[in-house]
Design an enzyme around this catalytic site. Structure first.
Site, PDB file in Angstrom:
ATOM      1  N   HIS A  10      -9.103  -1.592  18.679  1.00  0.00           N
ATOM      2  CA  HIS A  10      -8.690   0.013  18.003  1.00  0.00           C
ATOM      3  C   HIS A  10     -10.168   0.399  17.577  1.00  0.00           C
ATOM      4  O   HIS A  10     -10.587   0.251  16.612  1.00  0.00           O
ATOM      5  CB  HIS A  10      -8.063  -0.539  17.131  1.00  0.00           C
ATOM      6  CG  HIS A  10      -7.378   1.034  16.547  1.00  0.00           C
ATOM      7  ND1 HIS A  10      -6.735   1.962  17.174  1.00  0.00           N
ATOM      8  CD2 HIS A  10      -7.397   1.361  15.068  1.00  0.00           C
ATOM      9  CE1 HIS A  10      -6.250   2.767  16.319  1.00  0.00           C
ATOM     10  NE2 HIS A  10      -6.789   2.693  15.208  1.00  0.00           N
ATOM     11  N   ASP A  30       2.178  -1.486  -4.558  1.00  0.00           N
ATOM     12  CA  ASP A  30       0.614  -1.087  -4.794  1.00  0.00           C
ATOM     13  C   ASP A  30       0.036  -1.365  -6.112  1.00  0.00           C
ATOM     14  O   ASP A  30       0.787  -1.731  -7.074  1.00  0.00           O
ATOM     15  CB  ASP A  30       0.775   0.655  -4.799  1.00  0.00           C
ATOM     16  CG  ASP A  30      -0.568   1.133  -4.355  1.00  0.00           C
ATOM     17  OD1 ASP A  30      -0.989   1.817  -3.167  1.00  0.00           O
ATOM     18  OD2 ASP A  30      -1.840   1.013  -5.161  1.00  0.00           O
ATOM     19  N   GLY A  70       0.817  -1.220   0.036  1.00  0.00           N
ATOM     20  CA  GLY A  70      -0.031   0.061  -0.006  1.00  0.00           C
ATOM     21  C   GLY A  70       1.001   1.362  -0.103  1.00  0.00           C
ATOM     22  O   GLY A  70       1.703   1.536   0.877  1.00  0.00           O
ATOM     23  N   THR A 120      -4.211  -1.861   8.267  1.00  0.00           N
ATOM     24  CA  THR A 120      -5.721  -1.585   7.686  1.00  0.00           C
ATOM     25  C   THR A 120      -6.877  -1.859   8.563  1.00  0.00           C
ATOM     26  O   THR A 120      -6.762  -2.680   9.505  1.00  0.00           O
ATOM     27  CB  THR A 120      -5.896  -2.944   6.452  1.00  0.00           C
ATOM     28  OG1 THR A 120      -4.661  -2.723   5.735  1.00  0.00           O
ATOM     29  CG2 THR A 120      -7.196  -2.590   5.957  1.00  0.00           C
ATOM     30  N   ARG A 134     -20.292  -0.605   8.321  1.00  0.00           N
ATOM     31  CA  ARG A 134     -18.884  -1.460   8.818  1.00  0.00           C
ATOM     32  C   ARG A 134     -19.172  -2.436   8.046  1.00  0.00           C
ATOM     33  O   ARG A 134     -17.985  -3.012   7.589  1.00  0.00           O
ATOM     34  CB  ARG A 134     -19.168  -1.840  10.441  1.00  0.00           C
ATOM     35  CG  ARG A 134     -18.060  -2.394  10.898  1.00  0.00           C
ATOM     36  CD  ARG A 134     -18.419  -3.261  12.239  1.00  0.00           C
ATOM     37  NE  ARG A 134     -19.249  -3.917  11.934  1.00  0.00           N
ATOM     38  CZ  ARG A 134     -19.628  -4.734  13.068  1.00  0.00           C
ATOM     39  NH1 ARG A 134     -19.319  -4.840  14.415  1.00  0.00           N
ATOM     40  NH2 ARG A 134     -20.584  -6.035  12.686  1.00  0.00           N
ATOM     41  N   GLY A 169       0.038   4.434  -0.177  1.00  0.00           N
ATOM     42  CA  GLY A 169      -1.029   5.758  -0.033  1.00  0.00           C
ATOM     43  C   GLY A 169      -0.006   6.796   0.863  1.00  0.00           C
ATOM     44  O   GLY A 169       1.365   6.811   0.943  1.00  0.00           O
ATOM     45  N   GLN A 170      -0.829   7.360   1.586  1.00  0.00           N
ATOM     46  CA  GLN A 170      -0.241   8.552   2.703  1.00  0.00           C
ATOM     47  C   GLN A 170       0.460   7.911   3.687  1.00  0.00           C
ATOM     48  O   GLN A 170       1.689   8.266   3.957  1.00  0.00           O
ATOM     49  CB  GLN A 170      -1.205   9.456   3.359  1.00  0.00           C
ATOM     50  CG  GLN A 170      -2.219  10.079   2.298  1.00  0.00           C
ATOM     51  CD  GLN A 170      -1.327  11.327   1.979  1.00  0.00           C
ATOM     52  OE1 GLN A 170      -0.041  11.444   1.879  1.00  0.00           O
ATOM     53  NE2 GLN A 170      -2.053  12.598   1.951  1.00  0.00           N
ATOM     54  N   ILE A 171       0.190   6.680   4.392  1.00  0.00           N
ATOM     55  CA  ILE A 171       0.781   6.355   5.576  1.00  0.00           C
ATOM     56  C   ILE A 171       1.841   5.361   4.699  1.00  0.00           C
ATOM     57  O   ILE A 171       2.995   5.314   5.199  1.00  0.00           O
ATOM     58  CB  ILE A 171      -0.070   4.884   6.287  1.00  0.00           C
ATOM     59  CG1 ILE A 171      -1.106   5.781   6.675  1.00  0.00           C
ATOM     60  CG2 ILE A 171       0.646   4.349   7.220  1.00  0.00           C
ATOM     61  CD1 ILE A 171      -2.240   4.650   7.597  1.00  0.00           C
TER      62      ILE A 171
END
EC number: 1.1.1.37
Length: 320
Positions: free
Chosen positions: A176, A34, A10, A120, A89, A12-14
């Protein structure tokens, strides 16, 4: 001696922030993966071009084929979609379960000896599913939650008390989400429990309760401010702390979503608890004693995780 290899699933931003931090901390060579071709390659090149300025020699590459993660020592998984307005959800679980199935298969084939950190969401369910899909030992698959939640709590406490964040320790257990369990009794400023600081007049119980609630809603607060995304700096820093403890055998005690096999009266679930992370992955689970209120909060949190797992099993019969 060969450098460690860190695979980031992944970009992305993280993922991009993880890649940059891994270089700055000289943890090893980095491969960004990615499914959107071009993005991991572009971010890898951009960070590699920052290395001469910052003075690190890590090699960076980007890929959209799982073969690129071959032999990774650490795999950090951020792939998936964030929850968007109007998405239930179960919608989120359904989409991200498919992602975890693909990621798990990729890790199983190409990096079966890696230490895997899942970011994730919904975290407690996704890390459980990722372990099932990958078939890796439970001590080598963990979820990043508690380090982030504890860091948020520590930030709020340091601001309230006007002290360095370095002297604040915070203890956040459980799932979490809104049912996480910040334990004020085990959280301290320079070793002095928060409960004592209330008695000393440093703060009030009402203010402490408000900070606990703000910690629970910490992720949502940032989503509401950003409007187009979610937190990425603090989550990336948190996962890097876990990866560093593993790669350097630091044996840090960190709150993580770890697999429980009887500890805390929980069996077969991933729940946020303090663990020792060293060269063997999760080497030990620390069991603390709860008072009645804490026990009730923890059990409620575990119940929420069980609900997420049941939803996963209802969506994918391979997990039943």
């Amino acid at each position: 001696m060969a450098r460690s290899k860190i695979a980031l699933i992944g970009a992305g931003q993280i993922g991009g922030t993880l890649a940059h931090l891994a270089g700055l901390k000289e943890l090893g060579d980095v491969v960004l993966f990615d499914i959107v071709d071009g993005v991991p390659q572009g971010k890898a090149l951009d960070i590699a071009e920052s290395a001469p300025v910052d003075g690190f020699d890590a090699k960076y590459s980007g890929a959209s084929d799982y073969s690129a993660i071959a032999g990774a020592d650490v795999v950090i998984v951020t792939a998936g979609v964030p929850r968007k307005p109007g998405m239930s959800r179960d919608d989120l679980i359904g989409i991200n379960l498919k992602v975890m199935e693909a990621v798990g298969a990729g890790i199983k084939e190409h990096a079966p000896n890696a230490f895997v950190i899942c970011i994730t969401n919904p975290l407690d369910a996704m890390v459980w599913a990722l372990q099932k899909f990958s078939g890796l030992p439970t001590n080598k698959v963990v979820g990043m939650a508690g380090v982030l939640d504890s860091a948020r709590f520590r930030h709020f406490l340091a601001e309230e008390f006007g002290v360095s964040v370095e002297d604040v320790t915070a203890f956040v257990l459980g799932g979490h989400g809104d049912d996480m369990v910040p334990l004020t009794r085990y959280s301290t400023v320079a070793g002095v429990p928060l409960t004592d600081l209330v008695k000393l007049g440093w703060t009030t119980q009402e203010k402490l309760d408000a900070m606990v609630e703000r910690t629970r809603k910490g992720g949502g607060e940032i989503v509401n401010l950003l409007k187009t995304g979610s937190a990425f700096y603090a989550p990336a820093s948190s996962a890097i702390a876990m990866a560093e403890s593993y790669l350097r055998d630091k044996k840090r005690v960190l709150p993580c979503a770890a697999y429980l096999a009887g500890e805390y009266g929980v069996d077969g679930l991933y729940v946020g608890v303090p663990v020792v992370i060293g060269e063997n992955g999760v080497e030990r689970v620390l069991e603390v004693t709860f008072n009645e209120d804490e026990k009730a909060m923890f059990e409620k949190s575990v119940g929420a995780v069980k609900g997420l797992i049941a939803a996963c099993q209802g969506i994918n019969d391979k997990l039943a």
